[in-house]
Design a protein around this motif. Structure first.
Motif, short mmCIF file in Angstrom:
data_model
loop_
_atom_site.label_atom_id
_atom_site.label_comp_id
_atom_site.label_asym_id
_atom_site.label_seq_id
_atom_site.Cartn_x
_atom_site.Cartn_y
_atom_site.Cartn_z
N TYR A 208 0.50 -1.31 0.23
CA TYR A 208 0.03 0.39 -0.50
C TYR A 208 0.31 1.00 -0.20
CZ TYR A 208 -3.13 -3.39 1.61
OH TYR A 208 -4.43 -4.03 1.98
N ALA A 209 2.30 1.46 0.80
CA ALA A 209 2.79 2.82 0.95
C ALA A 209 3.30 3.22 -0.43
CB ALA A 209 4.65 1.97 2.26
N LEU A 210 3.85 1.80 -1.30
CA LEU A 210 4.49 2.01 -2.73
C LEU A 210 3.12 2.56 -3.35
CD1 LEU A 210 6.82 1.47 -4.43
CD2 LEU A 210 5.01 -0.68 -5.29
N VAL A 211 2.37 1.87 -3.52
CA VAL A 211 1.25 2.79 -4.45
C VAL A 211 1.45 4.11 -4.38
CG1 VAL A 211 -0.69 2.51 -6.04
CG2 VAL A 211 0.15 0.30 -5.10
N GLY A 212 0.64 4.51 -2.51
CA GLY A 212 -0.30 5.50 -1.48
C GLY A 212 1.25 6.60 -1.65
N GLY A 213 2.41 6.01 -2.09
CA GLY A 213 3.86 6.91 -1.66
C GLY A 213 3.87 7.52 -3.46
N ALA A 214 4.24 6.16 -4.66
CA ALA A 214 4.50 7.21 -6.05
C ALA A 214 3.08 7.99 -5.89
CB ALA A 214 3.99 5.58 -6.13
N THR A 375 -0.83 -17.97 1.13
CA THR A 375 0.09 -16.85 0.46
C THR A 375 -0.11 -16.40 -0.75
OG1 THR A 375 1.59 -18.33 2.05
CG2 THR A 375 3.03 -16.58 0.58
N THR A 376 -0.30 -17.34 -1.65
CA THR A 376 0.02 -16.13 -2.74
C THR A 376 -1.76 -15.73 -3.02
OG1 THR A 376 1.22 -18.37 -4.05
CG2 THR A 376 -0.41 -16.42 -5.17
N LEU A 377 -2.57 -16.03 -2.29
CA LEU A 377 -4.62 -15.63 -2.44
C LEU A 377 -3.84 -14.53 -1.57
CD1 LEU A 377 -7.06 -15.43 -2.84
CD2 LEU A 377 -7.16 -16.96 -0.54
N TYR A 378 -3.06 -14.70 -0.56
CA TYR A 378 -2.92 -12.78 0.13
C TYR A 378 -1.95 -11.74 -0.65
CZ TYR A 378 -5.69 -14.81 4.06
OH TYR A 378 -6.21 -15.16 4.91
N TRP A 379 -1.79 -11.90 -1.16
CA TRP A 379 0.17 -11.07 -1.82
C TRP A 379 -0.86 -10.87 -3.00
CZ3 TRP A 379 2.09 -11.69 2.31
CH2 TRP A 379 3.44 -12.35 1.99
N ALA A 380 -1.91 -12.00 -3.48
CA ALA A 380 -2.91 -11.26 -4.94
C ALA A 380 -3.91 -10.41 -4.20
CB ALA A 380 -3.62 -12.36 -5.50
N TRP A 381 -4.26 -10.69 -2.90
CA TRP A 381 -5.75 -9.47 -2.44
C TRP A 381 -4.67 -8.54 -2.00
CZ3 TRP A 381 -9.23 -12.50 0.89
CH2 TRP A 381 -10.07 -11.89 1.57
N TRP A 382 -3.99 -8.30 -1.43
CA TRP A 382 -3.19 -6.91 -1.05
C TRP A 382 -2.66 -6.04 -1.92
CZ3 TRP A 382 -5.51 -8.08 2.49
CH2 TRP A 382 -5.07 -8.91 3.72
N ILE A 383 -2.20 -6.38 -3.45
CA ILE A 383 -1.65 -6.01 -4.45
C ILE A 383 -3.06 -5.46 -4.74
CG2 ILE A 383 -1.19 -6.95 -6.72
CD1 ILE A 383 0.70 -8.79 -5.75
N SER A 384 -4.27 -6.55 -4.98
CA SER A 384 -5.37 -5.98 -5.54
C SER A 384 -6.08 -4.40 -4.80
CB SER A 384 -6.64 -6.41 -5.62
OG SER A 384 -7.09 -7.07 -4.71
N TRP A 385 -5.50 -4.63 -2.93
CA TRP A 385 -6.48 -3.58 -2.93
C TRP A 385 -5.55 -2.18 -2.73
CZ3 TRP A 385 -10.43 -2.26 0.17
CH2 TRP A 385 -10.98 -3.21 1.06
N SER A 386 -4.31 -2.29 -3.69
CA SER A 386 -3.72 -1.32 -3.63
C SER A 386 -3.24 0.28 -4.42
CB SER A 386 -2.06 -1.66 -3.92
OG SER A 386 -1.83 -2.11 -5.02
N PRO A 387 -4.13 -0.18 -5.49
CA PRO A 387 -4.65 1.41 -5.65
C PRO A 387 -5.98 1.64 -4.64
CG PRO A 387 -4.88 -0.31 -8.08
CD PRO A 387 -4.95 -1.18 -6.34
N PHE A 388 -6.67 1.13 -4.17
CA PHE A 388 -7.43 1.67 -3.57
C PHE A 388 -6.77 2.51 -2.22
CE2 PHE A 388 -11.34 0.38 -0.43
CZ PHE A 388 -11.99 1.79 -0.87
N VAL A 389 -6.48 1.29 -1.87
CA VAL A 389 -5.68 2.44 -0.14
C VAL A 389 -4.68 2.68 -0.35
CG1 VAL A 389 -4.90 1.02 1.78
CG2 VAL A 389 -6.43 -0.27 0.79
N GLY A 390 -4.24 2.23 -1.45
CA GLY A 390 -3.12 3.45 -2.31
C GLY A 390 -3.39 4.95 -2.52
#
Length: 634
Positions: A208-214, A375-390
């Motif tokens: 989230y910090a990567l997308v939000g910071g960028a 593990t992979t399910l969660y990585w994908a889940w957090w990646i999918s939320w990154s534009p929203f939360v970011g």
């Protein structure tokens, strides 16, 4: 995951900040900087002296991007029709796609997440940490306490309540493949907590910090539209209008839609289970239909009507409810066991991190099954939320330094999640060790209510937990609708009502008909599709790191740092040569090949064009005709 309304609105720079200071009007700082440089060709702005520019100061128009909106909506409708017409096929195809992705690209998910963690720590605590997410003289729009409070709200969501006791208990009963501990034994406690920390409480916030910071950097310091495609400006210019840029933004909308719909799906299951326990009645499909329909109307109305004060109050109320639940479980549950478990789990997490990540190297059936389910399910889940939360994080972080941004965004929400999973996961594990039968029904939506049911005042706690889930459902869906609308309209801070309504209804219908058509099968099929959709966005995240690194390398502050280091090196050498021990530094002009900037092409358009182009949109009419004409022609 919940969200607050955007604190940054068009013209927001004229509002009074919490510290009582009135910021400069939109464009004042930019106009002043350009007026001082209009006597030289091409404005004469040295790239090391560019103060930075916010997109709010550029006068940009936030147009609806029809291609992004239409294509993303058609894909969403196609998945919806698929779920209605053939839910079993959706589950089968989605599961097969997920297995294929995990088997062939699990290493990519894992490697990308690890790279993001390292990248963000370097950005925050390296030389770039002094760069501000805004102009050099900008100050935060929110006090540190308010900022952390909003991050606290953003770090909590339906998944936190759903998986808080469920995941540690699941790993305790069936330990992950990287440990030899036997399920249901004391030896399995720390491995179960370490796995839960990895998936839920640490790495997600680096993403989230990567997308939000960028996004914050590009919007508030480089004057670009707050879109994912804008982050690639150093790689391919004018990316917002290129086909590749539009494809990137389409994926950003889709991963937000699927990730949010999955969270709302498990929220609906928990609401049904909680209501059944509270009322003592078995509730089925009709209740789910009514619940999701009513909540869809509520969050869509909230999103289009701009009832932001109400959403903010609900978010604050939810924070209170979550704190009450956590403190109650800590005091009413196995308090001393939990206090001992927290530091022990942190040590176990750090010590076993290499082993947990090495699971991706395993090719056995057990490893693949574990990665697919966890593990992979969660990585994908957090990646999918990154534009929203970011995007949310970016809006509230203007004026912060990158060092402060990374330190707070990465570590504060992570600490909250660590405490939450220790309290509820540890309580569930202790109950299981004591012989309390905690079964996992369906997708596991019953576990939180069963844990609370074995604590004092369970009826009250059930109601509080149910209210928290409902509020999380409404606030998350409201915010996701606004974010998807914003991404469909060039990053517009407040998207149009029509676009917001479309995405709100699409989000509600997707969750409703997936559960209505196939129940848990359809939901698992959506999770599988989410993993597959997140694969190309993982590549996008890699591109964001590359593009942002290029931007930061040529940031005005980094240019000044380069000059300072060169000047010090040359000054010390020259001082010793000419004066021995007795010299101090002064500023003096020297020959071109002897200066601090020797070899540095400060007139390179790549270093200044980003600033002059965006600034001219706002101030061109106030500049002398000769200067304005020269820049327009160039």
């Amino acid at each position: 995951m919940t969200d607050h309304p955007s604190p940054s609105t068009p013209g927001g720079a004229t509002e009074t900040r919490e510290d009582g200071r009135r910021p400069e009007r939109a464009g004042e700082r930019v106009r002043r900087a350009i007026r001082t440089a209009t006597t030289e060709p091409a404005f004469g702005i040295h790239p090391g002296l560019v103060p930075g520019i916010s997109v709010e100061d550029t006068g940009v128009r936030f147009r609806t991007r029809r291609s992004v909106f239409v294509v993303a909506l058609l894909v969403a409708l196609a998945v919806l029709v698929w779920a209605i017409a053939a839910p079993t096929n959706l589950n089968d195809v989605g599961t097969s796609m997920q297995s294929w992705v995990v088997a062939r690209f699990g290493w990519l998910f894992n490697g990308t997440v690890v790279a993001i963690v390292i990248f963000m720590l370097v950005v925050g605590f390296g030389p770039t940490g002094r760069i501000r997410l805004g102009a050099d003289d900008s100050t935060p729009e929110y006090s540190t306490a308010s900022w952390i409070s909003m991050l606290f709200a953003a770090g909590l969501g339906i998944a936190l309540i759903f998986y808080g006791p469920l995941e540690p208990l699941s790993h305790f009963l069936t330990p992950p493949p990287w440990t030899d501990a036997q399920g249901g034994t004391p030896e399995a406690i720390l491995p179960s907590m370490a796995s839960s920390f990895l998936h839920q409480a640490t790495f997600a916030w680096c993403i989230y910090a990567l997308v939000g910071g960028a996004l914050a950097y590009a919007s508030f310091r480089r004057g670009r539209l707050p879109l994912i495609s804008s982050l690639f400006e150093p790689v391919f210019a004018d990316g917002n209008h290129r086909v590749l840029g539009k494809v990137i933004d389409i994926f950003a909308v889709l991963v937000t839609l699927f990730g949010t719909a999955t969270s709302l799906g498990i929220g609906a299951l928990q609401i049904r289970t909680g209501t059944s326990i509270v009322t003592g009645q078995e509730l089925g499909t009709p209740f789910v239909v009514v619940t999701i329909s009513v909540l869809t109307v509520v969050f869509t109305f909230s999103a289009v009507a701009g009832i932001k004060k109400g959403i903010r109050l609900m978010s604050n109320a939810n924070m209170t409810l979550v704190v009450v639940l956590a403190v109650f479980a800590l005091l009413a549950g196995p308090t001393f066991f939990l206090l001992d478990l927290f530091p022990a789990s942190l040590i176990a997490f750090a010590g076993n991190l290499p082993d947990m990540l090495a699971v991706f190297a395993g090719q056995g059936a057990e490893q693949q099954e574990y990665l697919t389910a966890w593990t992979t399910l969660y990585w994908a889940w957090w990646i999918s939320w990154s534009p929203f939360v970011g995007m949310f994080i970016a809006k509230i972080s203007k004026g912060r330094s990158l060092r402060q941004f990374v330190a707070v965004v990465v570590f504060v929400p992570s600490a909250i999640s660590l405490a939450w999973f220790t309290i509820f996961g540890g309580t569930a594990i202790r109950m299981s060790l004591d012989g309390v039968g905690l079964g996992v029904e369906g997708a596991g939506e019953n576990v939180m209510f069963d844990v609370l049911g074995n604590l004092p005042l369970s009826p009250v706690m059930w109601v509080l937990c149910l209210v928290a889930i409902v509020i999380f459902f409404v606030t998350a869906a409201d915010s996701a609708s606004n974010v998807m609308g914003s991404m469909s309209q060039s990053g517009r801070p407040v998207p149009s009502r029509s676009v917001t309504i479309v995405w709100g209804v699409a989000l509600g219908l997707l969750g409703l008909f997936l559960l209505l058509a196939g129940g848990q099968n359809a939901l698992s099929g959506l999770q599988a599709i989410m993993v597959t959709t997140a694969l190309p966005f993982t590549v996008i995240l890699i591109g964001i790191m590359v593009a942002w690194a290029l931007d930061l390398r040529h940031d005005p502050m980094m240019i000044r740092r380069r000059y300072a280091l060169a000047a010090i090196r040359q000054g010390v050498r020259r001082g010793i040569d000419e004066h021995g021990d007795d010299f101090v530094f002064d500023i003096a002009q020297v020959e071109g090949d002897e200066g601090a900037g020797a070899g540095f092409e400060s007139d390179d358009p790549a270093l200044t064009q980003w600033y002059t182009d965006s600034a001219l949109r706002e101030v061109e009419e106030e500049l002398p005709d000769s200067v304005a004409g020269r820049q327009t022609d160039g």
